[in-house]
Design an enzyme around this catalytic site. Structure first.
Site, PDB file in Angstrom:
ATOM      1  CE1 TYR A 232      -3.994   2.182   0.567  1.00  0.00           C
ATOM      2  CE2 TYR A 232      -2.311   3.551   1.608  1.00  0.00           C
ATOM      3  CZ  TYR A 232      -3.568   3.411   1.052  1.00  0.00           C
ATOM      4  OH  TYR A 232      -4.405   4.505   0.972  1.00  0.00           O
TER       5      TYR A 232
ATOM      6  CD  GLN B  40     -11.459   3.832  -0.871  1.00  0.00           C
ATOM      7  OE1 GLN B  40     -11.559   4.023   0.335  1.00  0.00           O
ATOM      8  NE2 GLN B  40     -11.287   4.826  -1.734  1.00  0.00           N
TER       9      GLN B  40
ATOM     10  CG  ASN C 193      -5.462   8.312   5.859  1.00  0.00           C
ATOM     11  OD1 ASN C 193      -5.867   7.200   6.187  1.00  0.00           O
ATOM     12  ND2 ASN C 193      -6.036   8.996   4.878  1.00  0.00           N
TER      13      ASN C 193
ATOM     14  CB  SER D 128       7.390   9.916  10.386  1.00  0.00           C
ATOM     15  OG  SER D 128       8.657   9.390  10.082  1.00  0.00           O
TER      16      SER D 128
ATOM     17  CD  GLN E 257      11.223  11.652  10.799  1.00  0.00           C
ATOM     18  OE1 GLN E 257      12.288  11.444  10.245  1.00  0.00           O
ATOM     19  NE2 GLN E 257      10.171  10.906  10.573  1.00  0.00           N
TER      20      GLN E 257
ATOM     21  CG  HIS F  49       7.590  12.627   7.198  1.00  0.00           C
ATOM     22  ND1 HIS F  49       7.374  11.968   6.012  1.00  0.00           N
ATOM     23  CD2 HIS F  49       8.857  12.319   7.562  1.00  0.00           C
ATOM     24  CE1 HIS F  49       8.458  11.281   5.679  1.00  0.00           C
ATOM     25  NE2 HIS F  49       9.372  11.479   6.599  1.00  0.00           N
TER      26      HIS F  49
ATOM     27  CD  GLU G 221       9.397   6.048  11.397  1.00  0.00           C
ATOM     28  OE1 GLU G 221       9.050   5.610  10.295  1.00  0.00           O
ATOM     29  OE2 GLU G 221       9.076   7.179  11.824  1.00  0.00           O
ATOM     30  CG  HIS G 222      13.726   7.264  11.209  1.00  0.00           C
ATOM     31  ND1 HIS G 222      12.456   7.819  11.195  1.00  0.00           N
ATOM     32  CD2 HIS G 222      13.845   6.554  10.070  1.00  0.00           C
ATOM     33  CE1 HIS G 222      11.841   7.459  10.082  1.00  0.00           C
ATOM     34  NE2 HIS G 222      12.653   6.695   9.381  1.00  0.00           N
TER      35      HIS G 222
ATOM     36  CG  ASP H  69      13.550   8.704   4.894  1.00  0.00           C
ATOM     37  OD1 ASP H  69      13.315   7.723   5.618  1.00  0.00           O
ATOM     38  OD2 ASP H  69      13.327   9.875   5.232  1.00  0.00           O
TER      39      ASP H  69
ATOM     40  CD  GLU I 228      -3.010 -30.024  28.601  1.00  0.00           C
ATOM     41  OE1 GLU I 228      -2.179 -29.115  28.826  1.00  0.00           O
ATOM     42  OE2 GLU I 228      -3.462 -30.285  27.473  1.00  0.00           O
TER      43      GLU I 228
ATOM     44  CG  HIS J  77      -5.433 -34.231  22.448  1.00  0.00           C
ATOM     45  ND1 HIS J  77      -6.675 -33.726  22.202  1.00  0.00           N
ATOM     46  CD2 HIS J  77      -4.538 -33.339  21.919  1.00  0.00           C
ATOM     47  CE1 HIS J  77      -6.555 -32.572  21.553  1.00  0.00           C
ATOM     48  NE2 HIS J  77      -5.279 -32.312  21.358  1.00  0.00           N
TER      49      HIS J  77
END
Length: 420
Positions: free
Chosen positions: A119, A182, A205, A228, A250, A253, A318-319, A352, A406, A411
């Protein structure tokens, strides 16, 4: 510890209204399939397409809309990302079977996931680099069907040509002009024209993120990503110009992005703060960057590097950039980060785009328990076992008795019937 610049950042849980809206869209896609996709494509992106899959002719047209230099640059990035992914793949060349008990042979093998969706967000910027970061490791891993999708440009039926070209160069098998909730629903449940996939990777998003969260289980996902972030640990030897530039790289973003500096040199923190303000005056993305820096940016002065390490591990960024007189002094102590950039020259921007590591990384402290997207994201490690009659005679009584303990008598019987 002294906070030289305070952040107002709050990790707010997804609003109830977003959860409800996402659930309604997903249910609509599940029920009405292509009709639902078409409705939301037009509602949110004014995308009038009746057929979502991008044709070869459209891809050829996109190549004509971008310049040769762009294509050459993308190919350099692709080569580095591929080479690093190939090295990562080598770590999976260790299928084995081994006798670990008389007559019990156990093993494991690494199996690529059969299908995946990359995506690629649209929005304010054409994030073609994300196409490379998602598609290439999937292809190197051996995924047979690698799909890619992205929202179309506003009031258009076309994906941004740069994104489309990047998807093609990266090797996507199928490309679809669909985005948003969607898209997540379509590739999770399937429609008349979109076959579902086994895993969905990539950022988006808050609606896309929530859709991935709600679809998880019906489909695999990489992780649930948030805004980010970069955290920089620096001492008096660090270059203030580099740090100010990286913080703002950064911050531009989005309005929720975070730039954080932890330093053992108070003067450096003060200089960086001034340089950030200077850069912001003429930055084309000033509106976003100034907002995220003012609201979410932090500069923290600490007495020792050990204190900086503890704070960094708590943030789990993250970074993570480290610019010190001796970076090796703390590398082994740093345990929570998505990707590590060692030395002042190793800016996040290289990761990046072109250095070869992946930029799809865990945010909001998720690096405490996961790394970023990599070849392994698309590979399953599965176990096997082979038992001889000797092994059954030795282990079946044990398995039988444990099953009885058990209260699972079927079993127990399944073990018992194999005893000779």
């Amino acid at each position: 510890m002294e906070v030289l610049k305070k952040s107002q950042f709050k990790n707010v849980e997804t609003e109830k209204a977003v959860k409800v809206q996402v659930r309604e869209i997903l249910n609509d896609i599940k029920l009405n399939k292509d009709i639902g996709v078409r409705k939301y494509n037009f509602q949110f992106d004014k995308n009038p397409r009746l057929r979502y899959r991008v044709t070869r002719d459209e891809i050829v047209k996109a190549y004509k809309q971008v310049d040769i230099k762009f294509i050459e640059d993308v190919k350099i990035a692709v080569k580095n990302i591929e080479e690093f992914a190939k090295v990562q793949k080598e770590s999976f060349e260790n299928n084995f079977e081994r006798e670990i008990y008389p007559g019990v042979i156990l093993g494991q093998k690494h199996i690529p996931i059969e299908s995946a969706l990359a995506y690629v967000p649209g929005g304010g910027y054409p994030l073609f680099s994300t196409a490379l970061m998602l598609i290439i490791p999937a292809k190197i891993a051996g995924v047979k069907r690698v799909c890619a999708c992205s929202p179309t440009m506003r009031n258009s039926k076309d994906i941004n040509p740069k994104t489309l070209v990047a998807m093609d160069i990266a090797g996507a098998d199928e490309i679809y002009a669909v985005g948003g909730v969607q898209a997540i629903g379509a590739f999770t449940y399937g429609t008349e024209s979109i076959k579902p996939v086994d895993i969905i990777v990539g950022p988006g998003n808050k609606y896309v993120t929530e859709a991935k969260r709600q679809c998880y289980g019906n489909v695999g996902i990489d992780f649930v990503a948030g805004p980010s972030e970069v955290l920089i640990i620096a001492d008096e030897t660090a270059n203030a110009d580099y740090i100010a530039a990286d913080v703002l790289a950064q911050c531009e973003h989005d309005y929720s992005a975070r730039g954080i500096l932890i330093t053992t040199d108070k003067k450096l923190g003060e200089v960086v703060s001034k340089k950030v303000d200077e850069i912001l005056k003429n930055l084309p993305t000033r509106d976003i960057a100034v907002s995220s820096w003012r609201n979410n940016g932090e500069i923290i002065y600490v007495d020792t590097l050990d204190e900086a390490v503890k704070l960094s591990n708590k943030y789990a960024p993250e970074h993570l950039e480290i610019s010190l007189k001796n970076e090796d002094e703390i590398i082994d102590k740093l345990i929570n980060y998505g990707s590590l950039f060692v030395g002042g020259l190793s800016a996040e921007v290289f990761g990046d785009y072109v250095s070869g590591t992946n930029h799809t990384l865990p945010t909001l402290r998720a690096s405490r328990y996961t790394g970023g997207v990599w070849v392994g994201t698309f590979i399953k490690t599965c176990t096997t076992q082979r038992l001889s009659q000797k092994a059954v005679d030795l282990l079946a009584p044990v398995a039988h008795d444990l099953a009885v303990e058990e209260g699972l008598y079927a079993h127990a019987n399944a073990a018992k019937v194999r005893i000779k």
